[in-house]
Structures are given as structure tokens and as C-alpha cells.
Design a protein around this motif. Sequence first.
Motif, PDB file in Angstrom:
ATOM      1  N   THR A 168      10.506  18.543  -4.898  1.00  0.00           N
ATOM      2  CA  THR A 168      10.730  19.839  -5.727  1.00  0.00           C
ATOM      3  C   THR A 168       9.379  20.421  -6.224  1.00  0.00           C
ATOM      4  N   HIS A 169       8.224  19.442  -5.937  1.00  0.00           N
ATOM      5  CA  HIS A 169       7.228  20.182  -6.348  1.00  0.00           C
ATOM      6  C   HIS A 169       6.122  20.636  -4.859  1.00  0.00           C
ATOM      7  N   GLY A 170       6.985  20.744  -4.073  1.00  0.00           N
ATOM      8  CA  GLY A 170       6.455  21.091  -2.884  1.00  0.00           C
ATOM      9  C   GLY A 170       5.603  20.099  -2.067  1.00  0.00           C
ATOM     10  N   ILE A 171       5.741  19.168  -2.209  1.00  0.00           N
ATOM     11  CA  ILE A 171       4.897  17.763  -1.433  1.00  0.00           C
ATOM     12  C   ILE A 171       5.966  16.932  -0.792  1.00  0.00           C
ATOM     13  N   ASN A 172       5.673  16.953   0.526  1.00  0.00           N
ATOM     14  CA  ASN A 172       6.501  16.128   1.399  1.00  0.00           C
ATOM     15  C   ASN A 172       5.609  14.550   1.608  1.00  0.00           C
ATOM     16  N   PHE A 173       6.132  13.688   0.998  1.00  0.00           N
ATOM     17  CA  PHE A 173       5.150  12.455   0.994  1.00  0.00           C
ATOM     18  C   PHE A 173       4.973  12.035   2.303  1.00  0.00           C
ATOM     19  N   ASN A 174       5.839  12.142   3.188  1.00  0.00           N
ATOM     20  CA  ASN A 174       5.643  11.765   4.615  1.00  0.00           C
ATOM     21  C   ASN A 174       4.863  12.576   5.502  1.00  0.00           C
ATOM     22  N   SER A 175       4.214  13.658   4.598  1.00  0.00           N
ATOM     23  CA  SER A 175       3.255  14.238   5.363  1.00  0.00           C
ATOM     24  C   SER A 175       1.707  14.041   4.714  1.00  0.00           C
ATOM     25  N   THR A 176       1.811  13.353   3.910  1.00  0.00           N
ATOM     26  CA  THR A 176       0.202  13.049   3.493  1.00  0.00           C
ATOM     27  C   THR A 176      -0.251  12.160   4.584  1.00  0.00           C
ATOM     28  N   PRO A 177      -1.608  12.051   4.474  1.00  0.00           N
ATOM     29  CA  PRO A 177      -2.440  11.409   5.302  1.00  0.00           C
ATOM     30  C   PRO A 177      -2.055   9.913   5.468  1.00  0.00           C
ATOM     31  N   LEU A 178      -2.194   9.634   6.786  1.00  0.00           N
ATOM     32  CA  LEU A 178      -1.684   8.197   7.062  1.00  0.00           C
ATOM     33  C   LEU A 178      -2.658   7.129   6.335  1.00  0.00           C
ATOM     34  N   TRP A 179      -3.738   7.395   6.460  1.00  0.00           N
ATOM     35  CA  TRP A 179      -4.730   6.180   5.750  1.00  0.00           C
ATOM     36  C   TRP A 179      -4.290   6.141   4.129  1.00  0.00           C
ATOM     37  N   GLN A 180      -3.688   7.143   3.485  1.00  0.00           N
ATOM     38  CA  GLN A 180      -3.111   6.778   1.987  1.00  0.00           C
ATOM     39  C   GLN A 180      -2.112   5.902   2.053  1.00  0.00           C
ATOM     40  N   SER A 208       0.990  -1.144  -0.057  1.00  0.00           N
ATOM     41  CA  SER A 208       0.063   0.187  -0.024  1.00  0.00           C
ATOM     42  C   SER A 208       1.009   1.285   0.135  1.00  0.00           C
ATOM     43  N   ALA A 209       1.890   1.259   0.856  1.00  0.00           N
ATOM     44  CA  ALA A 209       2.902   2.439   0.945  1.00  0.00           C
ATOM     45  C   ALA A 209       3.471   2.334  -0.424  1.00  0.00           C
ATOM     46  N   ARG A 210       3.976   1.441  -1.241  1.00  0.00           N
ATOM     47  CA  ARG A 210       4.631   1.462  -2.451  1.00  0.00           C
ATOM     48  C   ARG A 210       3.782   2.232  -3.430  1.00  0.00           C
ATOM     49  N   CYS A 211       2.394   1.806  -3.507  1.00  0.00           N
ATOM     50  CA  CYS A 211       1.368   2.114  -4.524  1.00  0.00           C
ATOM     51  C   CYS A 211       1.210   3.672  -4.238  1.00  0.00           C
ATOM     52  N   ALA A 212       0.903   4.037  -2.944  1.00  0.00           N
ATOM     53  CA  ALA A 212       0.642   5.403  -2.671  1.00  0.00           C
ATOM     54  C   ALA A 212       1.773   6.533  -3.019  1.00  0.00           C
ATOM     55  N   LEU A 213       3.067   6.102  -3.090  1.00  0.00           N
ATOM     56  CA  LEU A 213       4.210   6.743  -3.712  1.00  0.00           C
ATOM     57  C   LEU A 213       3.979   6.991  -5.058  1.00  0.00           C
ATOM     58  N   GLN A 214       3.759   5.776  -5.648  1.00  0.00           N
ATOM     59  CA  GLN A 214       3.830   5.620  -7.208  1.00  0.00           C
ATOM     60  C   GLN A 214       2.626   6.699  -7.664  1.00  0.00           C
ATOM     61  N   GLY A 215       1.569   6.478  -6.935  1.00  0.00           N
ATOM     62  CA  GLY A 215       0.157   7.253  -7.175  1.00  0.00           C
ATOM     63  C   GLY A 215       0.529   8.615  -7.322  1.00  0.00           C
ATOM     64  N   TRP A 216       1.256   9.190  -6.156  1.00  0.00           N
ATOM     65  CA  TRP A 216       1.535  10.641  -5.755  1.00  0.00           C
ATOM     66  C   TRP A 216       2.521  11.169  -6.831  1.00  0.00           C
ATOM     67  N   ALA A 217       3.372  10.394  -7.119  1.00  0.00           N
ATOM     68  CA  ALA A 217       4.461  10.608  -8.169  1.00  0.00           C
ATOM     69  C   ALA A 217       3.667  10.692  -9.532  1.00  0.00           C
ATOM     70  N   TYR A 218       2.856   9.951 -10.066  1.00  0.00           N
ATOM     71  CA  TYR A 218       2.394   9.801 -11.111  1.00  0.00           C
ATOM     72  C   TYR A 218       1.469  10.905 -11.211  1.00  0.00           C
ATOM     73  N   TRP A 219       0.639  11.199 -10.485  1.00  0.00           N
ATOM     74  CA  TRP A 219      -0.349  12.285 -10.735  1.00  0.00           C
ATOM     75  C   TRP A 219       0.083  13.804 -10.625  1.00  0.00           C
ATOM     76  N   THR A 220       1.107  13.749  -9.790  1.00  0.00           N
ATOM     77  CA  THR A 220       1.728  15.081  -9.607  1.00  0.00           C
ATOM     78  C   THR A 220       2.340  15.520 -10.780  1.00  0.00           C
ATOM     79  N   LEU A 221       2.889  14.433 -11.416  1.00  0.00           N
ATOM     80  CA  LEU A 221       3.610  15.013 -13.077  1.00  0.00           C
ATOM     81  C   LEU A 221       2.829  15.341 -13.798  1.00  0.00           C
TER      82      LEU A 221
END
Length: 262
Positions: A187-199, A146-159
Motif C-alpha cells: 500500500t506504500h508502493g513497495i514490493n518487498f519481493n523486488s527489493t535487492p536480493l542481498w538485503q 536475514s529475510a525475516r529481519c529485512a521484512l521487519q526493517g522495511w516495514a518499520y522504516w517505511t512507517l
Amino acid sequence: MKKNKKTDLDSNMRQKEYFHGLTLVPGMWVVVRLDGRSFSKFTQKNFQKPFDAAFKNSMVKTAEALMEDLHGFYGWTSSDEISILLPPTWAGYGRSLEKTLSLSASLAGSTFSLQVGEAVQFDSRIWLGASLEDVLDYFLWRQEDSARCALQGWAYWTLRQSGKSAQEVTRMLNGTDAAFKNEMLFTHGINFNSTPLWQRRGVALYRGQAKKQGFNPLTHEEVLVQRQVLMQEDQLPMKEDYRAFLLQRLSQAVSHPTSRNP
Ligand SMILES: Nc1nc2c(ncn2[C@@H]2O[C@H](COP(=O)(O)OP(=O)(O)OP(=O)(O)O)[C@@H](O)[C@H]2O)c(=O)[nH]1
Ligand SMILES: [Mg+2]
């Protein structure tokens, strides 16, 4: 003569229900895992990307319905998947594999569809574990994924939201590791570690004890009674702390087992 023919036909046809006799192996822990069908496409129109709290709430409602119906010990949901843990003593549907899979998938599909107002489907599969340790490993595995997919999702949609095409983004992220994605998000102003824990860690459902207002018909008095309730945890710990959390919740479930089977 006629009767015999009918009986022959009946047993002949029933023999061809090849998988109907399959049961969940006795004495094993069972996890029923459900996953939304083609949800990448389904979520394109109506949900925020990469995560939408309304989508998550509908998944939690669906997991609750499964916990109630199957009398699950522990439930966990992340993205479009749900895992429901059943104890080795579980005797629902005579432990029939076909019934457990088909009824859990149809309940998930109907519950989620009613939540979102559109017809969706879930697939359902069975995982078997020989020990409590296996069960803890299972839930740590799903959480890591779930953590791996969340990082991938954030990276993909941010770009994508920065104006790049699906093809460009897929090429940019292909073969990159977690550190690359974290830095790119930064670099896009998102700290992945600050995204909601449920994600990143999913949401848990478990059985706990709570005091509830009741009524004693003999004394006609309001009384506080201890009841088993379904608790929800959106702030799950990770790794070894999650293992300890699971151990504690599952031990409680073992000492206060559900009284019914579906
Ligand atoms: N927009 C949005 N999409 C989500 C959310 N949660 C899950 N999803 C989508 O659900 C998908 C789940 O992934 P998969 O189960 O691998 O993909 P799938 O399209 O459902 O494919 P199958 O399960 O093989 O049918 C993710 O890729 C996301 O596109 C959310 O909160 N918001
Ligand atoms: Mg899916």
C-alpha cells in the motif's frame, strides 16, 4: 630459592588463565559468527534506512579480511553479521577458542572501523557442527533470519518515514505476520519481493578457480595460470536451491583445500 619462588608464581598465575586451554572440538565443522555491537545506534546517523549499499560493501570487505586471515571455506554476511566456515581439519591458532574469538573480533572491528572512519566493535561466537548437513542447516537458518529481519526493517522504516513515531510503529507492527507487513508495504508502493536480493538473502564469499595472467620466468612468456580466488555472490538462491548452491561450493572447497593455516 628465589628462582623457585618465581617459578611457583609463574605456574600459579598461569593456572588462573582458566579458559586458555579450551580448544575447538577436534573433527567438528566450525562457524565463527561475528555481529556488530550496538549497530542500531551506530547506523542511525550516517546510513540509509533500512539498507545502505555502502554499509553492505564495508561488511563484505570485513568478511573478505576474515576469510583471508582465517583461511575460511565459505563466508556469508547480512545486516551487521558475518559467518565464516572453517573445516574440521582447521588447525589455526592451535584451535584455541580464546584466540579464535578474540582475533576474529579484533580483525572485524579494525577492518570495519578503517572502512567507515569510526571506531566500532564486533562480538564473536563459535558454532560447532558434526556434519556437512549441519553446516547446510546452519546457513539456511541464518538466511531465513536475514529475510525475516529485512521484512521487519522495511516495514518499520517505511512507517517511520511516513511520519509515525517509533512508539506508534512498534505498536502497529507488534505481533503482525509476514503477510501483514508485505501488504502494508504494497500500500506504500513497495514490493518487498523486488527489493535487492542481498538485503533479503545476504552476500556469500567462497573460493573458486579463475584463470589469471602470469609470467613464466624460464620462457619469458605471458601465460594463463589457474589461481584460487575469492568469489562474491550477491544474488543468492534461497531454501533448497541455496542448499544445493552451498553443497556445490563446499565440495569444491573440500577438493581444493586452502594450503595454509593462520
Ligand atoms: N541504516 C542501516 N542500518 C543497518 C544496515 N544494516 C544493518 N543495520 C542496523 O544494524 C542493526 C543490527 O541488528 P542487531 O545486531 O540486532 O542490533 P545491535 O544494535 O547491533 O545490537 P547488538 O548486536 O546486540 O549489540 C539493525 O537493526 C539495523 O539498525 C543498513 O544497511 N543500513
Ligand atoms: Mg549487532
